[in-house]
Design a protein around this motif. Structure first.
Motif, PDB file in Angstrom:
ATOM      1  N   GLU A  92       9.408  31.693  13.566  1.00 29.07           N
ATOM      2  CA  GLU A  92      10.313  31.307  12.473  1.00 29.07           C
ATOM      3  C   GLU A  92       9.809  30.010  11.847  1.00 29.07           C
ATOM      4  OE1 GLU A  92      12.054  31.350   9.866  1.00 29.07           O
ATOM      5  OE2 GLU A  92      13.674  32.477  10.804  1.00 29.07           O
ATOM      6  N   LYS A 106       9.629  28.826   8.527  1.00 25.07           N
ATOM      7  CA  LYS A 106       9.970  28.253   7.220  1.00 25.07           C
ATOM      8  C   LYS A 106      10.794  26.979   7.262  1.00 25.07           C
ATOM      9  CE  LYS A 106       9.385  32.514   4.669  1.00 25.07           C
ATOM     10  NZ  LYS A 106       9.915  33.392   3.618  1.00 25.07           N
ATOM     11  N   TYR A 107      11.841  26.959   8.092  1.00 20.48           N
ATOM     12  CA  TYR A 107      12.731  25.792   8.091  1.00 20.48           C
ATOM     13  C   TYR A 107      11.983  24.518   8.466  1.00 20.48           C
ATOM     14  CZ  TYR A 107      16.348  29.387   8.167  1.00 20.48           C
ATOM     15  OH  TYR A 107      17.127  30.476   7.888  1.00 20.48           O
ATOM     16  N   ASP A 137      13.942  20.587  15.435  1.00 22.37           N
ATOM     17  CA  ASP A 137      15.382  20.384  15.282  1.00 22.37           C
ATOM     18  C   ASP A 137      15.907  21.103  14.040  1.00 22.37           C
ATOM     19  OD1 ASP A 137      17.977  19.156  15.762  1.00 22.37           O
ATOM     20  OD2 ASP A 137      17.496  17.900  14.037  1.00 22.37           O
ATOM     21  N   SER A 138      15.163  21.009  12.917  1.00 27.44           N
ATOM     22  CA  SER A 138      15.581  21.704  11.686  1.00 27.44           C
ATOM     23  C   SER A 138      15.647  23.206  11.914  1.00 27.44           C
ATOM     24  CB  SER A 138      14.587  21.429  10.547  1.00 27.44           C
ATOM     25  OG  SER A 138      14.609  20.080  10.191  1.00 27.44           O
ATOM     26  N   LYS A 187      18.575  24.209  14.333  1.00 27.37           N
ATOM     27  CA  LYS A 187      19.863  24.103  13.644  1.00 27.37           C
ATOM     28  C   LYS A 187      20.092  25.257  12.680  1.00 27.37           C
ATOM     29  CE  LYS A 187      21.540  19.419  13.786  1.00 27.37           C
ATOM     30  NZ  LYS A 187      20.479  18.487  14.213  1.00 27.37           N
ATOM     31  N   SER A 188      19.005  25.882  12.184  1.00 25.88           N
ATOM     32  CA  SER A 188      19.137  26.904  11.138  1.00 25.88           C
ATOM     33  C   SER A 188      19.042  28.325  11.648  1.00 25.88           C
ATOM     34  CB  SER A 188      18.056  26.706  10.061  1.00 25.88           C
ATOM     35  OG  SER A 188      18.174  25.444   9.471  1.00 25.88           O
ATOM     36  N   ASN A 189      18.419  28.537  12.804  1.00 26.15           N
ATOM     37  CA  ASN A 189      18.198  29.907  13.276  1.00 26.15           C
ATOM     38  C   ASN A 189      18.558  30.025  14.752  1.00 26.15           C
ATOM     39  OD1 ASN A 189      17.092  32.353  14.230  1.00 26.15           O
ATOM     40  ND2 ASN A 189      15.668  32.383  12.518  1.00 26.15           N
TER      41      ASN A 189
END
Lengths: 242, 242
Positions: A151, A153-154, A181-182, A185-187
Motif C-alpha cells: 500500500e 500511496k499514502y 504512520d500516514s 492511519k489511512s489503511n
C-alpha cells in the motif's frame, strides 16, 4: 495488504515493514515480512515481501532450505557472487513458486508477490532491488533512491519530499516512521508492529534491528507530533483570497 | 484518472475538481468535470464526475436535455422536490446510461462512473451525496464530512487531519489546494487546471467560481509553500535514538 520500504542512503540501507496480513477484514494475523541472511564479514541480505502470503513464505522457505542444504542443492542465497545474481535467484524462485501454484489457465495474479532485496556482498557496493512477480527486477537509481511495495500511496508524498541521501540513520528512521504512520492511519490492512533494520555500508553485519510495537515511545511521539506538525504547517500557509 | 472533492462546512459547500482525462499516457485531454444547475433564489446543484468520460458526459447530457425539454420529458433536475430526489434522479440516470452502454455479459466496470452531488433546494438544508456506478448513493455525515472520487489516496491524509467544520471558505480552499497539489505531484493522470466552486448556505446562487491554471499565483504559493512547510514540520520532530 502490506507496506514495506527499502531506502538507500550514503551511509547504507534502511528497511521497514509492517506485519499485518489479512484475508478479509475478519481474518487478520501478524506475520514477519522482513527476512535476513547474514554471513558476518562476508554478506548481509535483507528481503521484504508483499503479496500472497503462501507465495512469499514458499519463496523464503525455498531460499532458506537451499542455503542450508548439501552442496548439490545449489544455488544457495549464501553463495551468489553478486547482489545482481542474488536478485536473479530470488526472481527465479518467485517464478518457480507462482508457476507451480497457479494451475494452467487460472488467473496467476492472485498468487502474485513483490519483493525488495537489499544488501552487500564483500568486494561489491551495497545495492537495492525490487523483484516483480514475473521474476524480473529493477535497481534503485539516484533519482529514485527507494522502493515501496504494498500500500504505497499514502506514505509516498513525504518520502519524495523529505528524502536526502546524506541523511543519518536516525533521520531516515524518522522519515520512515512518518511514512508508515500516514499509511497505518489511512489503511486498516497495514498495521503495527513494524520491523526496522539498518545496515551500515562495508560492515557486513546487521547494524541494528528492532520490532516497534504500538506502545513504542518513539512511535507514539512521531505519530502524535506529526499530526500537530502537519496542522501547524497547514496553518502557516496563506489563506485563499477570492 | 481524476480527482474531485466535495466538502461540507458550516458555512456551505465547497467543490474542487481537476480537468485531466486520459486514455493511456499518450492520449491526454482537458475536460471539465464540474457541472452546475442553478435557478437563482430556488436551487443550486453541483455535480462532480469521475470515471468513464463517455458515461459521465452521457449522464450530464441526459440531465441537461431533460431540464430543457417540454413538460412530458420529466423528470427534470430543475424540478426535483428535494436533494434526496435529485440524488435518486442522478443514480437512475447513471444506471440507465451504463446498462445501455454495456452489452449483456460484457464487463460493465469499464463503463463505470462515480459522482459527487451537492447543493441546496429552497426550504431544505444544503446536502452532499456520493452516487455510485450502481446508482445507489450515500450522504455525508458529521463523521465523514467530505467525499472524494478518482485518485483519492494521496490527498486524503491532509483532509482527514486539517478539516474542521467551522472553517471559512478561504481556509477550505487552502485545504483543497494542498490536497490537490499532493495528488497532482504524485499522479500524472490528475492535472491542472482545477475548477473551484463554493456555495454559501441559504443564498441559492453560486457564491464564487474560478478556474485555477498552473500559472495561478495562489496555487504556486501553496504548492511551493507546502513543500517547505512539510520539510520544516518534518525537521521539527525528534530524531530516532537507537
Amino acid at each position: 495488504m502490506t507496506y514495506c520500504v527499502g531506502l538507500k542512503i550514503d551511509r547504507g540501507l534502511v528497511f521497514m515493514s509492517d506485519t499485518r496480513t489479512n484475508a478479509g477484514v475478519d481474518s487478520i494475523s501478524t506475520f514477519r515480512k522482513m527476512y535476513t541472511w547474514e554471513m558476518p564479514g562476508e554478506r548481509v541480505l535483507v528481503l521484504l515481501a508483499a503479496g500472497n502470503l503462501a507465495t512469499t513464505q514458499a519463496v523464503v522457505s525455498l531460499l532458506d532450505e537451499r542455503s542450508k542444504a548439501p552442496e548439490d542443492r545449489e544455488p544457495s542465497i549464501l553463495k551468489t557472487p553478486s547482489m545482481y545474481q542474488t536478485a536473479r535467484l530470488i526472481g527465479d524462485t518467485v517464478k518457480e513458486v507462482i508457476s507451480s501454484s497457479a494451475p494452467v489457465g487460472q488467473n496467476a495474479d492472485a498468487f502474485g508477490a513483490s519483493f525488495i532485496l537489499g544488501g552487500q556482498i564483500k568486494g561489491t557496493e551495497p545495492r537495492l532491488f525490487m523483484v516483480y512477480p514475473e521474476g524480473n527486477f529493477i535497481e534503485v537509481s539516484d533519482d529514485t533512491p527507494f522502493f515501496q511495495i504494498g500500500e504505497t500511496k499514502y506514505g509516498k508524498p513525504i518520502l519524495v519530499r523529505a528524502y536526502d541521501p546524506s541523511m543519518t540513520f536516525a533521520e531516515t528512521v524518522k522519515l520512515l516512521m512518518v511514512s508508515f504512520d500516514s499509511t497505518v492511519k489511512s489503511n486498516l490492512s497495514v498495521g503495527l508492529p513494524l520491523d526496522l533494520l539498518f545496515y551500515e555500508r562495508d560492515t557486513f553485519e546487521v547494524t541494528y534491528r528492532k520490532r516497534i510495537g504500538s506502545d513504542d515511545a518513539y512511535y507514539r511521539e512521531i505519530s502524535d507530533g506529526w499530526s500537530d506538525a502537519l496542522k501547524s504547517a497547514f496553518k502557516s500557509l496563506p489563506d485563499f483570497k477570492p
